[in-house]
Design a protein around this motif. Structure first.
Motif, PDB file in Angstrom:
ATOM      1  N   MET A   7       0.827  -1.204   0.000  1.00  0.00           N
ATOM      2  CA  MET A   7       0.000   0.000   0.000  1.00  0.00           C
ATOM      3  C   MET A   7       0.867   1.261   0.000  1.00  0.00           C
ATOM      4  SD  MET A   7      -2.976  -1.236  -0.145  1.00  0.00           S
ATOM      5  CE  MET A   7      -3.966   0.208   0.103  1.00  0.00           C
ATOM      6  N   PRO A   8       0.326   2.373  -0.519  1.00  0.00           N
ATOM      7  CA  PRO A   8       1.089   3.632  -0.505  1.00  0.00           C
ATOM      8  C   PRO A   8       1.418   4.071   0.910  1.00  0.00           C
ATOM      9  CG  PRO A   8      -0.844   3.810  -1.926  1.00  0.00           C
ATOM     10  CD  PRO A   8      -0.955   2.516  -1.201  1.00  0.00           C
ATOM     11  N   GLY A   9       2.538   4.727   1.048  1.00  0.00           N
ATOM     12  CA  GLY A   9       2.971   5.224   2.349  1.00  0.00           C
ATOM     13  C   GLY A   9       4.114   6.193   2.159  1.00  0.00           C
ATOM     14  N   PRO A  10       4.713   6.654   3.257  1.00  0.00           N
ATOM     15  CA  PRO A  10       5.854   7.564   3.124  1.00  0.00           C
ATOM     16  C   PRO A  10       6.995   6.879   2.379  1.00  0.00           C
ATOM     17  CG  PRO A  10       5.192   7.310   5.425  1.00  0.00           C
ATOM     18  CD  PRO A  10       4.388   6.358   4.626  1.00  0.00           C
ATOM     19  N   LEU A  65      17.551  -2.559   2.532  1.00  0.00           N
ATOM     20  CA  LEU A  65      18.547  -3.531   3.004  1.00  0.00           C
ATOM     21  C   LEU A  65      19.153  -3.100   4.333  1.00  0.00           C
ATOM     22  CD1 LEU A  65      20.289  -4.422  -0.378  1.00  0.00           C
ATOM     23  CD2 LEU A  65      18.838  -5.909   0.999  1.00  0.00           C
ATOM     24  N   ALA A  66      19.346  -1.801   4.527  1.00  0.00           N
ATOM     25  CA  ALA A  66      19.913  -1.324   5.790  1.00  0.00           C
ATOM     26  C   ALA A  66      18.906  -1.469   6.931  1.00  0.00           C
ATOM     27  CB  ALA A  66      20.342   0.135   5.652  1.00  0.00           C
ATOM     28  N   ASN A  67      17.649  -1.101   6.684  1.00  0.00           N
ATOM     29  CA  ASN A  67      16.636  -1.161   7.739  1.00  0.00           C
ATOM     30  C   ASN A  67      16.238  -2.584   8.099  1.00  0.00           C
ATOM     31  OD1 ASN A  67      16.576   1.597   7.947  1.00  0.00           O
ATOM     32  ND2 ASN A  67      14.784   1.858   6.652  1.00  0.00           N
ATOM     33  N   LEU A  68      16.327  -3.496   7.143  1.00  0.00           N
ATOM     34  CA  LEU A  68      15.936  -4.882   7.401  1.00  0.00           C
ATOM     35  C   LEU A  68      17.147  -5.803   7.526  1.00  0.00           C
ATOM     36  CD1 LEU A  68      12.947  -5.172   4.899  1.00  0.00           C
ATOM     37  CD2 LEU A  68      12.843  -4.804   7.351  1.00  0.00           C
ATOM     38  N   SER A  69      18.320  -5.243   7.810  1.00  0.00           N
ATOM     39  CA  SER A  69      19.553  -6.037   7.823  1.00  0.00           C
ATOM     40  C   SER A  69      19.504  -7.212   8.792  1.00  0.00           C
ATOM     41  CB  SER A  69      20.749  -5.139   8.146  1.00  0.00           C
ATOM     42  OG  SER A  69      20.591  -4.585   9.436  1.00  0.00           O
ATOM     43  N   SER A  70      18.773  -7.076   9.898  1.00  0.00           N
ATOM     44  CA  SER A  70      18.709  -8.180  10.862  1.00  0.00           C
ATOM     45  C   SER A  70      17.841  -9.328  10.361  1.00  0.00           C
ATOM     46  CB  SER A  70      18.170  -7.685  12.199  1.00  0.00           C
ATOM     47  OG  SER A  70      16.843  -7.220  12.046  1.00  0.00           O
ATOM     48  N   LYS A  71      16.985  -9.069   9.367  1.00  0.00           N
ATOM     49  CA  LYS A  71      16.079 -10.090   8.853  1.00  0.00           C
ATOM     50  C   LYS A  71      16.508 -10.616   7.481  1.00  0.00           C
ATOM     51  CE  LYS A  71      11.963  -8.048  11.040  1.00  0.00           C
ATOM     52  NZ  LYS A  71      12.691  -7.613  12.189  1.00  0.00           N
ATOM     53  N   ALA A 107      10.117   3.914   4.319  1.00  0.00           N
ATOM     54  CA  ALA A 107       9.791   5.243   4.844  1.00  0.00           C
ATOM     55  C   ALA A 107      11.074   5.970   5.226  1.00  0.00           C
ATOM     56  CB  ALA A 107       8.876   5.114   6.054  1.00  0.00           C
ATOM     57  N   PRO A 108      11.235   7.200   4.760  1.00  0.00           N
ATOM     58  CA  PRO A 108      12.453   7.945   5.117  1.00  0.00           C
ATOM     59  C   PRO A 108      12.434   8.322   6.595  1.00  0.00           C
ATOM     60  CG  PRO A 108      10.954   9.338   3.880  1.00  0.00           C
ATOM     61  CD  PRO A 108      10.350   7.960   3.894  1.00  0.00           C
ATOM     62  N   GLU A 109      13.620   8.419   7.173  1.00  0.00           N
ATOM     63  CA  GLU A 109      13.715   8.801   8.577  1.00  0.00           C
ATOM     64  C   GLU A 109      13.367  10.270   8.728  1.00  0.00           C
ATOM     65  OE1 GLU A 109      17.299   7.866  10.610  1.00  0.00           O
ATOM     66  OE2 GLU A 109      17.453   5.891   9.685  1.00  0.00           O
ATOM     67  N   THR A 110      12.578  10.569   9.760  1.00  0.00           N
ATOM     68  CA  THR A 110      12.267  11.968  10.013  1.00  0.00           C
ATOM     69  C   THR A 110      13.413  12.565  10.821  1.00  0.00           C
ATOM     70  OG1 THR A 110      11.042  11.330  11.980  1.00  0.00           O
ATOM     71  CG2 THR A 110       9.778  11.636   9.967  1.00  0.00           C
ATOM     72  N   PRO A 111      13.929  13.700  10.371  1.00  0.00           N
ATOM     73  CA  PRO A 111      15.063  14.284  11.093  1.00  0.00           C
ATOM     74  C   PRO A 111      14.626  14.793  12.459  1.00  0.00           C
ATOM     75  CG  PRO A 111      14.314  15.763   9.372  1.00  0.00           C
ATOM     76  CD  PRO A 111      13.536  14.494   9.227  1.00  0.00           C
ATOM     77  N   ARG A 112      15.499  14.660  13.425  1.00  0.00           N
ATOM     78  CA  ARG A 112      15.205  15.137  14.775  1.00  0.00           C
ATOM     79  C   ARG A 112      15.415  16.628  14.811  1.00  0.00           C
ATOM     80  NH1 ARG A 112      17.358  16.895  19.274  1.00  0.00           N
ATOM     81  NH2 ARG A 112      16.522  16.261  21.295  1.00  0.00           N
ATOM     82  N   ARG A 113      14.434  17.314  15.358  1.00  0.00           N
ATOM     83  CA  ARG A 113      14.559  18.761  15.508  1.00  0.00           C
ATOM     84  C   ARG A 113      14.970  19.062  16.939  1.00  0.00           C
ATOM     85  NH1 ARG A 113       9.407  18.897  12.683  1.00  0.00           N
ATOM     86  NH2 ARG A 113       9.857  19.204  10.491  1.00  0.00           N
ATOM     87  N   ALA A 114      16.042  19.780  17.094  1.00  0.00           N
ATOM     88  CA  ALA A 114      16.518  20.121  18.429  1.00  0.00           C
ATOM     89  C   ALA A 114      15.544  21.094  19.075  1.00  0.00           C
ATOM     90  CB  ALA A 114      17.904  20.742  18.355  1.00  0.00           C
ATOM     91  N   THR A 115      15.188  20.821  20.312  1.00  0.00           N
ATOM     92  CA  THR A 115      14.290  21.705  21.041  1.00  0.00           C
ATOM     93  C   THR A 115      14.936  22.087  22.366  1.00  0.00           C
ATOM     94  OG1 THR A 115      13.182  19.845  22.079  1.00  0.00           O
ATOM     95  CG2 THR A 115      12.217  20.684  20.044  1.00  0.00           C
ATOM     96  N   ARG A 116      14.442  23.169  22.957  1.00  0.00           N
ATOM     97  CA  ARG A 116      14.957  23.596  24.255  1.00  0.00           C
ATOM     98  C   ARG A 116      13.846  23.457  25.273  1.00  0.00           C
ATOM     99  NH1 ARG A 116      18.047  29.191  23.938  1.00  0.00           N
ATOM    100  NH2 ARG A 116      18.407  28.540  26.098  1.00  0.00           N
ATOM    101  N   PRO A 117      14.201  23.051  26.498  1.00  0.00           N
ATOM    102  CA  PRO A 117      13.172  22.995  27.541  1.00  0.00           C
ATOM    103  C   PRO A 117      12.694  24.403  27.887  1.00  0.00           C
ATOM    104  CG  PRO A 117      15.314  22.324  28.412  1.00  0.00           C
ATOM    105  CD  PRO A 117      15.492  22.562  26.957  1.00  0.00           C
ATOM    106  N   THR A 118      11.447  24.501  28.270  1.00  0.00           N
ATOM    107  CA  THR A 118      10.910  25.821  28.627  1.00  0.00           C
ATOM    108  C   THR A 118      11.535  26.299  29.936  1.00  0.00           C
ATOM    109  OG1 THR A 118       9.077  24.878  29.854  1.00  0.00           O
ATOM    110  CG2 THR A 118       8.710  25.302  27.507  1.00  0.00           C
ATOM    111  N   ARG A 119      11.437  27.609  30.162  1.00  0.00           N
ATOM    112  CA  ARG A 119      12.012  28.194  31.371  1.00  0.00           C
ATOM    113  C   ARG A 119      11.336  27.613  32.623  1.00  0.00           C
ATOM    114  NH1 ARG A 119      11.977  34.301  30.795  1.00  0.00           N
ATOM    115  NH2 ARG A 119      13.395  33.747  29.120  1.00  0.00           N
ATOM    116  N   SER A 120      10.007  27.442  32.558  1.00  0.00           N
ATOM    117  CA  SER A 120       9.304  26.916  33.732  1.00  0.00           C
ATOM    118  C   SER A 120       9.648  25.448  33.996  1.00  0.00           C
ATOM    119  CB  SER A 120       7.789  27.088  33.578  1.00  0.00           C
ATOM    120  OG  SER A 120       7.340  26.379  32.447  1.00  0.00           O
TER     121      SER A 120
END
Length: 145
Positions: A7-10, A65-71, A107-120
């Motif tokens: 089926m279609p997907g990312p 092949l990289a994502n399923l290398s263990s299988k 599915a391509p990996e979604t890049p991690r966006r760096a975030t900062r904790p809030t002041r509170s």
């Protein structure tokens, strides 16, 4: 054996059709309870897919092949289905499992966006640390003078 539709997907917006030539099914006795049919029915399905024969780009093939290398052994991925008593239901289960694995691997990996904790949240964390520190200090023996 028919071709397998993913089926279609990312990563594969129009879906994917795996040709029947890339699929190999083998049947054997399933282990476990089954009554009279356990010794005669070859209900366990072993579905092998040659990932090198997938109709995808080279970059997508490398990602799979990289994502399923263990299988994967060489370029062949094997999935076993034996949870149903019927061979047909096990065949369907194995095909669904392969389609899901390939869809997730493409599915391509979604890049991690760096975030900062809030002041509170920083303030709450430091207050909690201070509070724990005071609790532990109160458990100590009083200093002898």
């Amino acid at each position: 054996m028919d071709e397998l539709r993913v089926m279609p997907g990312p990563g594969i917006p129009h879906g994917l059709v795996i040709p029947a030539t890339a699929l190999t099914e083998q049947f054997s006795h399933a282990s476990g309870p089954g009554g009279q049919g356990v010794n005669t029915a070859d209900s366990r399905v072993q579905l092998s897919v040659d990932l090198a024969a997938l109709p995808v780009s080279d970059a997508q093939r490398e990602r799979v092949l990289a994502n399923l290398s263990s299988k994967v052994t060489d370029t062949t991925m094997t999935v076993v289905a034996a949870e149903h008593r019927s061979q047909l239901r096990n065949r369907i289960a194995a095909r669904e499992r392969v389609a899901l694995l390939i869809r997730d691997a493409l599915a391509p990996e979604t890049p991690r966006r760096a975030t900062r904790p809030t002041r509170s949240s920083l303030r709450r964390r430091l207050e909690a640390k201070r509070s724990r520190s005071e609790t532990k200090q109160n458990r100590r023996r009083p200093a002898s003078e």
